[in-house]
Design a protein around this motif. Structure first.
Motif, short mmCIF file in Angstrom:
data_model
loop_
_atom_site.label_atom_id
_atom_site.label_comp_id
_atom_site.label_asym_id
_atom_site.label_seq_id
_atom_site.Cartn_x
_atom_site.Cartn_y
_atom_site.Cartn_z
N LEU A 107 20.40 -5.57 4.54
CA LEU A 107 21.27 -5.18 3.44
C LEU A 107 21.99 -3.90 3.83
CD1 LEU A 107 22.29 -5.44 0.54
CD2 LEU A 107 20.30 -4.13 -0.21
N ARG A 108 23.30 -4.03 4.06
CA ARG A 108 24.10 -2.84 4.37
C ARG A 108 24.75 -2.35 3.08
NH1 ARG A 108 25.08 -6.28 8.81
NH2 ARG A 108 24.35 -5.37 10.78
N CYS A 152 11.70 -7.84 -4.45
CA CYS A 152 11.05 -6.62 -4.92
C CYS A 152 11.81 -5.41 -4.40
CB CYS A 152 9.60 -6.55 -4.43
SG CYS A 152 8.59 -7.96 -4.87
N LYS A 153 12.10 -4.50 -5.30
CA LYS A 153 12.72 -3.23 -4.93
C LYS A 153 11.63 -2.20 -4.75
CE LYS A 153 16.25 0.08 -6.46
NZ LYS A 153 17.17 0.44 -7.58
N ILE A 154 11.50 -1.67 -3.54
CA ILE A 154 10.43 -0.74 -3.19
C ILE A 154 11.01 0.66 -3.17
CG2 ILE A 154 8.56 -0.23 -1.58
CD1 ILE A 154 8.47 -3.02 -2.78
N GLY A 155 10.44 1.56 -3.99
CA GLY A 155 10.91 2.94 -4.05
C GLY A 155 12.00 3.13 -5.09
N ALA A 196 15.10 6.45 -1.88
CA ALA A 196 15.18 5.79 -0.58
C ALA A 196 14.52 4.42 -0.72
CB ALA A 196 14.50 6.62 0.49
N CYS A 197 15.25 3.47 -1.26
CA CYS A 197 14.66 2.19 -1.63
C CYS A 197 15.07 1.09 -0.66
CB CYS A 197 15.04 1.81 -3.05
SG CYS A 197 16.81 1.61 -3.29
N GLU A 198 14.31 0.02 -0.66
CA GLU A 198 14.64 -1.16 0.11
C GLU A 198 14.22 -2.40 -0.68
OE1 GLU A 198 12.33 -1.90 3.62
OE2 GLU A 198 10.72 -0.57 2.96
N PRO A 246 0.83 -1.22 0.00
CA PRO A 246 0.00 0.00 0.00
C PRO A 246 0.85 1.26 0.00
CG PRO A 246 -0.79 -1.58 1.63
CD PRO A 246 0.53 -2.09 1.15
N LYS A 247 0.54 2.14 -0.92
CA LYS A 247 1.18 3.46 -1.02
C LYS A 247 2.69 3.35 -1.22
CE LYS A 247 -2.35 5.69 1.83
NZ LYS A 247 -2.63 6.52 3.01
N ARG A 248 3.16 2.24 -1.77
CA ARG A 248 4.58 2.09 -2.08
C ARG A 248 4.72 1.77 -3.56
NH1 ARG A 248 7.69 0.96 2.35
NH2 ARG A 248 9.41 1.58 0.98
#
Length: 721
Positions: free
Chosen positions: A58-59, A34-37, A40-42, A16-18
């Motif tokens: 993930l650093r 899945c890459k979100i954003g 500023a992604c995660e 939602p909202k991403r």
């Protein structure tokens, strides 16, 4: 995420909202990332089977390899670099990782790492930019306006080879020795860079097959070039034209199949089996292969006409394309459950219609040529039509001409005011090898006449019938047609009446005849029962009566308007009138349909043996029964155009276009067996199957696409788009 072959949904998750900016799937199809954003992604990783999220941290790092075991992800290797990493990917069917990173302003370094032990394997230095010299050779460049490196792939077959893409050029850097750990290809680009493909368009993407023998190149919207590599050189190439724009391409692991992808299409994945293209590979005499435009491209062609059928156990689609500017015409044939393109014919003329039949192995092309020459016909008619038929068998490969079986079957004399001929339907009668065509003759004053033709495919003997029994007819529609019977509905302006006409098509060599006709006022409505004969040589029994419900409503309205009194007629009285007219069984069937529901007052009850169907004047099937088992189609009815679906051997099939569903009923009990609802079929328009009803092709009306539906054991179905 869906399985491309069955369209089964494998994984679904909402954010939602991403915004989902990238999706990666593991080679075994078990893990999805899945890459979100964007900025500023995660990354979020999930197990496809369970749908559970696999947690990990993930650093920041230049490069990492993560190993997935059960529900855990562990960092197995890390690669640190002060320079920016341009490309990072696994080498297909190998245990190596390819990294491409900056060295300086003029070079990239391509590194290969062994995934198993995390050790460095070997490296290559390649130029960032190249330019083409006057002698056709390429050299390193420092100008930003020249050709830039876009993609790098690694081949590890006959020799260690890098496939590099520089804008519109694909080339190879090869090391035949297999010994050098570090190679600098920037020193002698003129001799080390072997261009294998050039085009006038930039390369959008490339891919390599699992066995490293094929390279797929995508640079035109509707064309893919496949290069076959032998001993570090291009041996031959294949050009594949598709009917939709391409977004991406990928070889399917463990096979000789290519997946072509466009997420904006109703059918986003097109599966091309390269095994079907035997004999179509073109040898490459010398490199590079230079193509200014895609070979035999469909980009400038528009689809003109198409038809489809399931012949035996083989789904077949035939498409006609035309390029009006160049007066070029192409017949494309798609075959098999994957609907792969198997052949293409270049025609020297256009055609008005194309036909496929499930009981005839040829494609039939029909052309109607309007002619004004007086020496073509014996009588004094100036206007006449040459009817030309071409039959084409399904030949693998590409042919420049398919007119070797072209035949002019008849010359039709016409009145001077004939505007055009329009084909209403066509059938193939297997018993006497006869093609049957029903056409509508349209005149300049908008009036119409029915024209029926039948021709023997073996001898070419042709019989035709032009209905001159009435003048000024309009809106001709086919209510029913089989091998020997044709019933039409039309409006006769001369007598201001609606007409239903029944024609016998004549078995074997017998003539076409108008058997009976009925004229009535459409405002009064109509109920009609047609009993089809058991033997084809016999004529059907046709009975007509007025629709009582409509008459009573009209009388009520007239009395109410004139006398100011209200007269109410109950539906019970209407039903009694119909039962009195038609008997209990048929009267109750007619009584089911009221004018306020279907806005229609003309109904046709057609009976064949113990089976019946109800059809309205819009050619829609409203009811199907077998013995005492009745199924009323409450959803939007199916267009009544494919008679094989109406008298089935296994399944009666209904189509609900509003809900995008296809219903399969038992042909005897009329019990619903299976419902097909696929995201690939958004607007099912028409469905055709083979005589055994084991395979079907469904056409999507909105997207102009096709799906293959296969019936499996237990009446389950699978769908291929």
């Amino acid at each position: 995420i869906t399985e491309s072959e069955t369209n089964q949904e494998l994984f679904k998750h909402r954010f939602p909202k991403r915004h989902i900016s990238e999706v990666q799937i593991s080679a075994n199809g078990k893990i999805i990332a899945c890459k979100i954003g964007y900025w500023a992604c995660e990354w979020k990783v999930y197990d496809v089977d369970s749908g559970n999220q696999i947690r990990f941290i993930l650093r920041h790092s230049n490069g990492k390899i993560w190993k997935v075991e059960s529900n855990r992800i562990e960092n197995s290797s890390s690669y640190y670099s002060q320079e920016e990493i341009k490309q990072c990917e696994f080498v297909k069917n190998d245990s190596k990782l390819l990294l491409c990173r900056d060295i300086d302003e003029n070079k990239y370094q391509v590194e290969l790492w062994d995934i198993e032990n995390g050790r460095y394997h070997r490296s290559f230095q390649v130029p960032k930019m190249i330019e083409k010299r006057y002698d056709g050779k390429y050299t390193i460049s420092q100008r930003h306006s020249d050709l830039w490196l876009k993609y790098v792939k690694y081949l590890d077959k006959d020799c260690a080879t890098l496939i590099t893409t520089y804008d519109n050029v694909v080339g190879l850097f090869s090391d035949s020795a297999f010994e050098r750990i570090a190679i600098d290809f920037t020193q002698h680009v003129e001799s080390s860079f072997q261009p294998i493909f050039e085009s006038n368009k930039d390369i959008i993407n490339i891919d390599v097959s699992d066995d490293h023998s094929l390279i797929g190149i995508f640079c035109w919207l509707r064309n893919v070039i496949i290069l076959k590599i032998e001993a570090g050189h291009v041996d031959s190439y294949l050009s594949i034209n598709v009917m939709q724009d391409i977004y991406d391409l990928s070889f399917i692991s463990g096979s000789k199949r290519l997946a072509i992808y466009n997420p904006q299409c109703k059918y986003p994945v097109q599966d091309c089996d390269l095994a079907n293209y035997k004999g179509m590979w073109i040898p490459v005499a010398s490199a590079p292969l230079t193509l200014i435009s895609p070979p035999n491209s469909n980009t400038s062609y528009e689809m003109d006409k198409s038809d489809w059928a399931v012949i035996g156990d083989t789904p077949v689609i035939a498409n006609l394309f035309q390029n009006g500017r160049k007066a070029e015409y192409i017949l494309q044939i798609l075959r098999g459950e994957k609907l792969d393109q198997t052949s293409k014919h270049f025609l020297d003329r256009s055609y008005d219609r194309i036909f496929l039949y499930n009981n005839y192995e040829f494609i039939v092309l029909l052309r109607l040529d309007k002619c004004h020459k007086r020496d073509c016909i014996k009588d004094n008619s100036l206007i006449h039509y040459h009817v030309i038929i071409t039959q084409i068998k399904y030949v693998q490969g590409f042919t420049r001409s398919a007119l070797n079986q072209c035949r002019e079957i008849v010359v039709l004399p016409m009145r001077d005011d004939v505007n055009r001929l329009t084909v209403l339907l066509s059938k193939y009668r297997k018993s006497d090898q006869t093609l049957i065509f029903a056409l509508k003759t349209e005149y300049l004053d908008k009036n119409e006449k029915l024209l029926i033709m039948k021709t023997c495919v073996e001898t070419g003997e042709t019989d035709y019938y032009l209905d001159n029994s009435s003048e000024q007819c309009r809106n001709i529609k086919v209510i029913y047609c089989d091998n020997c019977n044709l019933i039409i509905h039309q409006y006769s302006a001369t007598i201001s009446m609606t007409s239903v006409k029944y024609y016998t098509l004549g078995a074997d060599r017998s003539k076409i005849n108008l058997y009976t006709e009925h004229h009535y006022d459409q405002w009064n409505g109509l109920t009609c029962k047609i009993v089809l004969p058991e033997e084809e040589e016999s004529a059907a029994s046709v009975q007509f009566s007025r629709f009582w419900n409509k008459i009573r409503n009209n009388i009520s309205r007239l009395i109410s308007n004139k006398a100011g009194a209200e007269v109410r007629c109950s539906s019970f009285e209407d039903k009694c009138a119909l039962v009195t007219e038609w008997g209990s069984d048929d009267g109750n069937l007619f009584a089911e349909y009221h004018t306020d529901k279907y806005q229609c007052t003309e109904y046709f009850l057609i009976q064949k043996g113990q089976e019946k169907i109800m059809v309205n004047s819009y050619c829609e099937v409203l009811m199907k029964s077998s013995l005492d088992n009745i199924q009323h189609l409450d959803y939007e009815p199916d267009i009544f155009a494919n008679i094989e679906n109406v008298w089935p051997k296994k399944f009666f099939i209904g189509v609900d276009r509003i809900r995008s569903k296809i219903y399969f009923y038992d042909h005897e009990t009329m019990r619903l067996l299976h419902t097909v609802h696929s995201p690939n079929i958004s607007n099912p328009f028409k469905i055709k199957g083979n005589e055994q009803q084991s395979l079907f092709i469904c056409k999507d009306g909105k997207a102009e696409r096709y799906c293959v539906i296969k019936i499996q054991s237990g009446n389950k179905s699978t769908i291929n788009g």
